[in-house]
Design an enzyme around this catalytic site. Sequence first.
Site, PDB file in Angstrom:
ATOM      1  N   GLY A 614       2.662 -28.165  -4.830  1.00 22.49           N
ATOM      2  CA  GLY A 614       3.477 -27.840  -3.668  1.00 22.49           C
ATOM      3  C   GLY A 614       3.010 -26.592  -2.966  1.00 22.49           C
ATOM      4  O   GLY A 614       1.982 -26.018  -3.296  1.00 22.49           O
ATOM      5  N   ARG A 615       3.796 -26.223  -1.974  1.00 22.61           N
ATOM      6  CA  ARG A 615       3.469 -25.050  -1.174  1.00 22.61           C
ATOM      7  C   ARG A 615       4.710 -24.209  -0.992  1.00 22.61           C
ATOM      8  O   ARG A 615       5.724 -24.670  -0.506  1.00 22.61           O
ATOM      9  CB  ARG A 615       2.983 -25.513   0.197  1.00 22.61           C
ATOM     10  N   GLY A 616       4.665 -22.949  -1.397  1.00 22.71           N
ATOM     11  CA  GLY A 616       5.800 -22.046  -1.197  1.00 22.71           C
ATOM     12  C   GLY A 616       5.644 -21.311   0.109  1.00 22.71           C
ATOM     13  O   GLY A 616       4.815 -21.685   0.938  1.00 22.71           O
ATOM     14  N   SER A 617       6.435 -20.268   0.286  1.00 23.92           N
ATOM     15  CA  SER A 617       6.401 -19.546   1.548  1.00 23.92           C
ATOM     16  C   SER A 617       5.047 -18.900   1.789  1.00 23.92           C
ATOM     17  O   SER A 617       4.661 -18.683   2.916  1.00 23.92           O
ATOM     18  CB  SER A 617       7.470 -18.476   1.556  1.00 23.92           C
ATOM     19  N   GLY A 619       1.969 -19.547  -0.272  1.00 25.74           N
ATOM     20  CA  GLY A 619       0.733 -20.102  -0.783  1.00 25.74           C
ATOM     21  C   GLY A 619       0.954 -21.345  -1.605  1.00 25.74           C
ATOM     22  O   GLY A 619       2.081 -21.824  -1.787  1.00 25.74           O
ATOM     23  N   VAL A 621       0.990 -23.859  -4.818  1.00 24.79           N
ATOM     24  CA  VAL A 621       1.510 -23.742  -6.172  1.00 24.79           C
ATOM     25  C   VAL A 621       0.835 -24.787  -7.060  1.00 24.79           C
ATOM     26  O   VAL A 621       0.698 -25.944  -6.669  1.00 24.79           O
ATOM     27  CB  VAL A 621       3.040 -23.949  -6.186  1.00 24.79           C
ATOM     28  N   LYS A 635       1.510 -19.596  -8.542  1.00 25.07           N
ATOM     29  CA  LYS A 635       1.491 -19.527  -7.086  1.00 25.07           C
ATOM     30  C   LYS A 635       0.410 -18.546  -6.661  1.00 25.07           C
ATOM     31  O   LYS A 635       0.421 -17.378  -7.077  1.00 25.07           O
ATOM     32  CB  LYS A 635       2.845 -19.052  -6.614  1.00 25.07           C
ATOM     33  N   ASP A 732      15.355 -16.892   3.161  1.00 24.58           N
ATOM     34  CA  ASP A 732      14.733 -18.197   3.394  1.00 24.58           C
ATOM     35  C   ASP A 732      15.387 -19.252   2.503  1.00 24.58           C
ATOM     36  O   ASP A 732      14.719 -19.988   1.784  1.00 24.58           O
ATOM     37  CB  ASP A 732      13.219 -18.118   3.157  1.00 24.58           C
TER      38      ASP A 732
END
Length: 928
Positions: A614-617, A619, A621, A635, A732
């Site tokens: 996945g992608r966090g705020s 970068g 993961v 991350k 967020d």
Amino acid sequence: MGSYFQILALLLLSLPCIFSQVTEFTSIDCGGDSNYTDKKTGLAWISDNGIMNHGKTVDIQNLNDEWEPYKKRRDFPTDDRKYCYTLDTKERRRYLVRATFLYGSTETADTYPSFLLYLDATKWATVTVFDGSRTYVKEMIIRAPSSSIDVCLCCATTGSPFISTLELRPLNLSMYATDYEDNFYMKVAARVNFGAPTKDPIRYPDDPFDRVWESDQVKRPNFLVGVAPGTERIDTTKNIEVNNREYPPVKVMQTAVVGTEGYLTYRLTLEDFPGNARAFAYFAEIENLRSNETRKFRMEHPYVPDYSNAVVNIAENANGTYKLYEPSYMNVTLDFVLSFSFVKTPDSTEGPLLSAIEISKYVQIGSKADAQDVIALNAILATLPADPGKQDKGDPCTPTRWEWVLCSSTAPRRITAIHLSQRNLTGVIPPEIQNMDALTELWLDGNSFTGPIPDISNLLNLKIVHLENNRLNGFLPSYLSSLPSLQELYIQNNYFSGKIPPALLSRKIVFNYNGNPGLTKGMRLGTKVKLVVGISVAALVAFIILVIWLSLRKFRRKASQQNSYKGGSLHAVTKPQNGHNLTRGAHLMDDGVACCIKLSEIEAATMKFTKNIGRGSFGVVYYGRMKDGKEVAVKIIGDPTSQGTKQFLTEVSLLSRIHHRNLVPLIGYCEEANHRILVYEYMHNGTLRDHIHDSIKQRQLDWLTRLRIAEDAAKGLEYLHTGCSPSIIHRDVKTSNILLDINMRAKVADFGLSRQAEEDLTHISSVAKGTVGYLDPEYYACQQLTEKSDVYSFGIVLLELISGRKPITEDYGTDWNIVHWARSLIRKGDVGSMIDPLLADSVKLESAWRVAEVAIQCVEQHGTSRPKMQEIIMAVQDAVMLEKGAENNQNISSGSGRAQSSRKTLLTSFLEIESPDLSNARLTPSAR
Ligand SMILES: *[C@@H]1O[C@H](CO)[C@@H](O)[C@H](O)[C@H]1NC(C)=O
Ligand SMILES: *[C@@H]1O[C@H](CO)[C@@H](O)[C@H](O)[C@H]1NC(C)=O
Ligand SMILES: *[C@@H]1O[C@H](CO)[C@@H](O)[C@H](O)[C@H]1NC(C)=O
Ligand SMILES: *[C@@H]1O[C@H](CO)[C@@H](O)[C@H](O)[C@H]1NC(C)=O
Ligand SMILES: *[C@@H]1O[C@H](CO)[C@@H](O)[C@H](O)[C@H]1NC(C)=O
Ligand SMILES: *[C@@H]1O[C@H](CO)[C@@H](O)[C@H](O)[C@H]1NC(C)=O
């Protein structure tokens, strides 16, 4: 056997229907001497004999209305006190509260009474009797501010206060909800049924909510006068569809007046106006118009531009005949005399029609005494000798104060003095007194108080303290000498002991301590006492040293065990090389929880970053598995610019300080060779977003699971807002930042955008950051960040949980924004249409309503109108109980429900469910 079960099933089905309305109603016959069921309405009335121990019962003379509840009244003394009835309510539920007053004729030539009626600290009405045979009805529509309300009478200017009945009627869900209910109650000024067949009002059982619909045939001065010629009454026996917001009774809608000459006019006075009002008109087309006939009209008076120009066409607006059309003004300013007229449009063949009207005045909710003060006063009340019925009720300061307290004159009203000399009080002086920091005088002398002086070190305004002639004991606390305002201190004739603080003796105050044989002055401690004290101090010191030594040993052993268990895969706590001071002087990682992990280890764990999850705020993961088998989410901070570094360090320093079961734990970090990496615990079930919006996973989430997730996430945020110091704003909040662990428990992730809220500022200015669809519009517009911005975003999350919709959709046409869509449905009271189609019939409407209601409050335009996270948690917990109540209900059918039925609360019995057993079925223990 079969028929037995059929009967049982029938009983179970019908029981709630029989009891739901009636048990939820509170009907008090004031002055009545027995409980009875009144034959006209079938309502159960209780006598106020056991509830009200003041005043006297009076038989009504020359009664016109032979209705049982009006046959007696209760008269109160004419004095400075207020007399209050306490009614149990369910907080935030809407109610109709009604008090009626029928005086009867006077035997003597006395003047009729005039006095005040209050609801808590809110002035409700001035009750002035002009006509002894008329029943004066006062109604208030409220959203209950707490778990009870007080209805108080006081302040007679002529005669003495009296009351005939007091009634509490819960309303259904969104009925009479207004935009102003945080600050205003609604006082009913007129509720008229037009075309009524008789002079009798319509109420329960015709109106399931027992509103009183006054007949338009009632004759009294300035009530419905100036009726236009050609006004005719019409009626029908056909059923009318009334399922709109306010559910007017069918019987009211079956009659109407029609202006056969093209207009309808009426004039009436509105008590306590001019003012701002909520006004409803109720229409239903009950004539069978032919195809060449039309009924179209306008409201000519009062002239309100937006409304008066609109053409009313009932059948078109209601989409059919025999259906309710209910236009209303949320806020209209009206005069004392209301003249209104409806006039047909030139192209209409029929004259205007009107079925009913309802007009209520907005009444500002009065400011109550400070809550902490009230808690303390109630604790003191508990020490008064038993006679609860005679005790003070209602607000301590408004409208009249309790006779033993003094109040400040400005809001919020504070208690400034307590006068309870010689009242036979017993027990200890309640410790709650320590919060009454506006107190200047405390008179508790001449009672039988025992125990020590409670902590009064916060009462910096105390001037005069009378504690003499009690049975108090213990030492005199030394802070007494430093209470800044203290002028007089009386403690004589008690059992105090020990040394008087020397500073107290040297202060220039009035200080009387005679008659306390155990009290000593100055340094004259007996040698015996000294010896004993000396020995105990030495023993205590030795004991403390022993305890410290033992616990140190234990701690060391544990630490070495842990290190060997980890097999050296994680370094021991290290301080970072560059000592960025982000946490107000404390060094990064000082708490020593997150660890620095070598890049090589991370590469090994993630197999050189192969499994992208996945992608966090900030970068990408990756999934990884550490040497010790622990699964992790790794991350990588995308852009190693200085901005990135700062955020990286922020996140590390924040996360390493924060521990809460509903926040994703940080295991370690790595800052090596331009890599900035955070290692989190792996959350097996991914993001909430995937579960709601991904068509494969979403079936797992039933309603109770969704509620639990909402509660978990809310607790995580609440911890950020109030459990951390300084507090933290997430900035967020969204469904993709709420992760689910292996047990489907939710944890809030991604503090990349978090900023520590400055302790001394209520907002911080910064560039608005966040995710489209979740961003608080107020924050966006004003750049002022508060916790309430997170609340807004969380409101969106709640709406997603209820509806399964995305915050912003392209394919829903005009309803592209979830907030607008939800708000319009809630305004209509239509929660059913909001519920995720996947949940279908598995959701109790009341439960969904509770969550929808709080969600809509979360997305209020202004942060100040939004609830706190704590209130959201409570709302979700309520919803869980409402939902679970359905399961408990099934217990009855298995025969074990007998004990539970006694726990029936007003709300739950109204909603036809049982309240859950709080002793063992409490959902989750609180988080901290
Ligand atoms: C009337 O009903 C109330 C509440 O149910 C009860 O507390 C009271 O004792 C009853 N009074 C009489 C006279 O039966
Ligand atoms: C209360 O509201 C619910 C949902 O709108 C409705 O089904 C129910 O019939 C209402 N109760 C009454 C007494 O009107
Ligand atoms: C109603 O409108 C008036 C005038 O626009 C406004 O002052 C008032 O705050 C509004 N609300 C209430 C509850 O009176
Ligand atoms: C409508 O038509 C009927 C006959 O079909 C007639 O009697 C009636 O007067 C007409 N009404 C109007 C308003 O034209
Ligand atoms: C009006 O009612 C008709 C049938 O009674 C229905 O087909 C139509 O969809 C309704 N229109 C609206 C806007 O609800
Ligand atoms: C206190 O108790 C005494 C004796 O029982 C009684 O005579 C007196 O009236 C009581 N005082 C108050 C204020 O209740």
